[in-house]
Design an enzyme around this catalytic site. Structure first.
Site, PDB file in Angstrom:
ATOM      1  N   LYS A   1      -4.695  -9.750  -7.057  1.00  0.00           N
ATOM      2  CA  LYS A   1      -5.887  -9.870  -6.218  1.00  0.00           C
ATOM      3  C   LYS A   1      -7.004  -8.939  -6.704  1.00  0.00           C
ATOM      4  O   LYS A   1      -6.714  -7.807  -7.105  1.00  0.00           O
ATOM      5  CB  LYS A   1      -5.488  -9.496  -4.784  1.00  0.00           C
ATOM      6  CG  LYS A   1      -6.453  -9.933  -3.729  1.00  0.00           C
ATOM      7  CD  LYS A   1      -5.950  -9.539  -2.348  1.00  0.00           C
ATOM      8  CE  LYS A   1      -5.944  -8.042  -2.142  1.00  0.00           C
ATOM      9  NZ  LYS A   1      -5.741  -7.596  -0.771  1.00  0.00           N
TER      10      LYS A   1
ATOM     11  N   LYS B   1     -10.559  -3.304  -4.309  1.00  0.00           N
ATOM     12  CA  LYS B   1     -11.430  -2.124  -4.422  1.00  0.00           C
ATOM     13  C   LYS B   1     -10.716  -0.988  -5.118  1.00  0.00           C
ATOM     14  O   LYS B   1     -11.352  -0.074  -5.638  1.00  0.00           O
ATOM     15  CB  LYS B   1     -11.811  -1.624  -3.017  1.00  0.00           C
ATOM     16  CG  LYS B   1     -12.703  -2.525  -2.228  1.00  0.00           C
ATOM     17  CD  LYS B   1     -12.960  -1.897  -0.835  1.00  0.00           C
ATOM     18  CE  LYS B   1     -13.451  -2.907   0.159  1.00  0.00           C
ATOM     19  NZ  LYS B   1     -12.801  -2.828   1.467  1.00  0.00           N
TER      20      LYS B   1
ATOM     21  N   LYS C   1       0.810  -1.224   0.000  1.00  0.00           N
ATOM     22  CA  LYS C   1       0.000   0.000   0.000  1.00  0.00           C
ATOM     23  C   LYS C   1       0.839   1.268   0.000  1.00  0.00           C
ATOM     24  O   LYS C   1       0.432   2.286  -0.540  1.00  0.00           O
ATOM     25  CB  LYS C   1      -0.965   0.012   1.193  1.00  0.00           C
ATOM     26  CG  LYS C   1      -2.112  -0.967   1.013  1.00  0.00           C
ATOM     27  CD  LYS C   1      -3.133  -0.822   2.113  1.00  0.00           C
ATOM     28  CE  LYS C   1      -4.310  -1.763   1.877  1.00  0.00           C
ATOM     29  NZ  LYS C   1      -5.254  -1.787   2.976  1.00  0.00           N
TER      30      LYS C   1
HETATM   31  P1  TYM Z   1     -10.661  -5.296   3.635  1.00  0.00           P
HETATM   32  O1  TYM Z   1     -11.652  -4.206   3.840  1.00  0.00           O
HETATM   33  O2  TYM Z   1      -9.524  -5.086   2.699  1.00  0.00           O
HETATM   34  O3  TYM Z   1     -11.395  -6.594   3.147  1.00  0.00           O
HETATM   35  C1  TYM Z   1     -12.530  -7.098   3.834  1.00  0.00           C
HETATM   36  C2  TYM Z   1     -12.516  -8.611   3.809  1.00  0.00           C
HETATM   37  O4  TYM Z   1     -12.543  -9.089   2.454  1.00  0.00           O
HETATM   38  C3  TYM Z   1     -11.482 -10.004   2.240  1.00  0.00           C
HETATM   39  N1  TYM Z   1     -10.997  -9.831   0.862  1.00  0.00           N
HETATM   40  C4  TYM Z   1     -10.881 -10.830  -0.020  1.00  0.00           C
HETATM   41  N2  TYM Z   1     -11.134 -12.139   0.080  1.00  0.00           N
HETATM   42  C5  TYM Z   1     -10.909 -12.907  -1.030  1.00  0.00           C
HETATM   43  N3  TYM Z   1     -10.450 -12.391  -2.211  1.00  0.00           N
HETATM   44  C6  TYM Z   1     -10.178 -11.077  -2.348  1.00  0.00           C
HETATM   45  N4  TYM Z   1      -9.760 -10.573  -3.502  1.00  0.00           N
HETATM   46  C7  TYM Z   1     -10.393 -10.227  -1.216  1.00  0.00           C
HETATM   47  N5  TYM Z   1     -10.240  -8.888  -0.998  1.00  0.00           N
HETATM   48  C8  TYM Z   1     -10.606  -8.669   0.275  1.00  0.00           C
HETATM   49  C9  TYM Z   1     -10.418  -9.610   3.254  1.00  0.00           C
HETATM   50  O5  TYM Z   1      -9.562 -10.697   3.531  1.00  0.00           O
HETATM   51  C10 TYM Z   1     -11.258  -9.222   4.436  1.00  0.00           C
HETATM   52  O6  TYM Z   1     -11.627 -10.358   5.194  1.00  0.00           O
HETATM   53  N6  TYM Z   1      -7.791  -5.193   7.640  1.00  0.00           N
HETATM   54  C11 TYM Z   1      -9.086  -5.609   7.181  1.00  0.00           C
HETATM   55  C12 TYM Z   1     -10.231  -5.000   7.940  1.00  0.00           C
HETATM   56  C13 TYM Z   1     -10.193  -5.185   9.415  1.00  0.00           C
HETATM   57  C14 TYM Z   1     -10.427  -6.383  10.131  1.00  0.00           C
HETATM   58  C15 TYM Z   1     -10.304  -6.044  11.505  1.00  0.00           C
HETATM   59  C16 TYM Z   1     -10.717  -7.675   9.738  1.00  0.00           C
HETATM   60  C17 TYM Z   1      -9.948  -4.212  10.345  1.00  0.00           C
HETATM   61  N7  TYM Z   1     -10.022  -4.716  11.598  1.00  0.00           N
HETATM   62  C18 TYM Z   1     -10.456  -7.009  12.496  1.00  0.00           C
HETATM   63  C19 TYM Z   1     -10.865  -8.646  10.751  1.00  0.00           C
HETATM   64  C20 TYM Z   1     -10.746  -8.305  12.096  1.00  0.00           C
HETATM   65  C21 TYM Z   1      -9.213  -5.164   5.741  1.00  0.00           C
HETATM   66  O7  TYM Z   1      -8.624  -4.227   5.299  1.00  0.00           O
HETATM   67  O8  TYM Z   1     -10.120  -5.826   5.039  1.00  0.00           O
END
Ligand code: TYM
Length: 340
Positions: free
Chosen positions: A203, A206, A119
């Site tokens: 991957k 967004k 990032k």
């Molecule tokens: P974020 O917002 O990037 O993504 C949310 C969830 O979607 C999953 N994900 C995917 N799974 C499969 N294929 C993909 N291409 C893909 N893109 C995203 C992510 O693995 C995630 O589960 N850091 C986290 C948010 C967060 C969080 C937490 C999660 C903050 N605090 C505490 C769990 C527990 C994040 O940025 O997810």
């Protein structure tokens, strides 16, 4: 070590742009299933969302995305009557615990985080400090409830390992064995890492410049069909075995997504399309994706028409979340030695 902590799920998503198929298949759909197994807390992590884009011009987008992500959770099947659903910034304990954990975690641990490297790109020194300590806030999100299970996609595995290391170090440093549980990642299904429709080695994300790289949960039937039609493939027919997918990242990705949407084992999808052309596969794929995803988009639109109701759900959820977090935070303060 045997743990005395009752099962509790915590997970969250960032309200940056619209959620996509990767978020849905990798995480959200599993969240819905976990509601039948144990109590669940689902959070819209708006504090994480300001680590990259914030300031004038972003505030309105952030409020809009927070409501949209909340609507996506509910439209996908997260039930606010059963699970706690709220946005992170309404429960101050996340930030409070994050500070303490910032003083427990080590720089060397954070230096290893691959997502920060991705990032921050070439301009690490211009990244926000928040982006760097992002995984510590994530650890606080989970530990402030003493959550034991965290359903996420594959890309969050390293962050969860860090959360476990931080929990363990806190327990050791403050001589409070088993104070925090060591939270377990729950990474399940055939779509734990959904790849871009334009490049099977990247991957689905967004923030990819091309909207054709992802299917958004808000896409209508035409957009879904168009994106699938344009999805990158290779010149060969579909294989008849798992082995035949090796070295064919686009074919593998599309088969994985199909199997996940159809909720069938990958072998079944492979057997079904063995020897077929991509165009036959894509027609059936588009039909399935439209059937599974358009009802979610329709429900999201319905929910978003009543913003006050969404805000009310988030507020009620925040109150419940606060009630769980407050006594845990009070214990943390005592352990650390804060007076009051
Ligand atoms: P974020 O917002 O990037 O993504 C949310 C969830 O979607 C999953 N994900 C995917 N799974 C499969 N294929 C993909 N291409 C893909 N893109 C995203 C992510 O693995 C995630 O589960 N850091 C986290 C948010 C967060 C969080 C937490 C999660 C903050 N605090 C505490 C769990 C527990 C994040 O940025 O997810």
């Amino acid at each position: 070590m045997t743990t005395t902590h009752p099962n509790l799920v915590f997970s969250g998503m960032q309200p940056t742009n619209t959620l996509h198929l990767g978020n849905y298949l990798g995480a959200l759909r599993n969240w819905v299933k976990m509601q039948d197994q144990m109590p669940c807390i689902y959070c819209v992590v708006d504090m994480h969302a300001i680590t990259q884009d914030s300031g004038y011009g972003h505030a309105k987008d952030l409020s809009q995305s927070t409501r949209e992500v909340t609507a996506a959770y509910i439209a996908s099947g997260v039930d606010p009557a059963r699970s706690i659903l709220f946005n992170q910034s309404q429960v101050a304990a996340h930030a409070e615990l994050a500070w303490v954990l910032n003083c427990v975690g080590r720089l060397g641990w954070l230096d290893r985080m691959t997502q920060f490297k991705e990032k921050s790109g070439k301009h690490k020194e211009r990244s926000s400090v928040g982006l760097y300590t992002y995984p510590v806030l994530m650890a606080a999100d989970i530990l402030v409830y003493k959550a034991t299970h965290v359903p996420v996609g594959e890309d969050q595995r390293q962050h969860l390992e860090l959360a476990r290391d931080i929990a363990q170090k806190f327990n050791n440093d403050f001589d409070a064995p088993d104070f925090f549980p060591l939270p377990e990642p729950v990474i399940m299904g055939t779509a734990t890492r959904v790849m871009s429709l334009r490049d099977g080695t990247k991957k689905m994300s967004k923030t990819d410049e091309s909207d054709y790289s992802r299917i958004n949960l808000t896409d209508d039937a035409d957009a879904i069909a168009q994106k699938i039609k344009k999805a990158k493939t290779d010149p060969n027919p579909l294989p008849d075995s798992e082995k035949g997918l090796e070295g064919r990242p686009e074919a593998e990705n599309l088969i994985n997504i199909f199997a996940a949407l159809a909720e069938e084992p990958r072998e079944k999808t492979i057997a079904h399309f063995a020897g077929q052309t991509f165009s036959v596969f894509k027609n059936e794929f588009a039909e399935l994706a439209v059937e599974k995803l358009t009802p979610i988009a329709a429900e999201m639109r319905r929910l978003l028409a009543d913003k006050a109701e969404i805000d009310r759900i988030l507020k009620a959820g925040a109150e419940k979340a606060h009630a769980i977090a407050a006594p845990i935070m009070a214990d943390v303060k005592k352990l650390v030695g804060f007076v009051g």
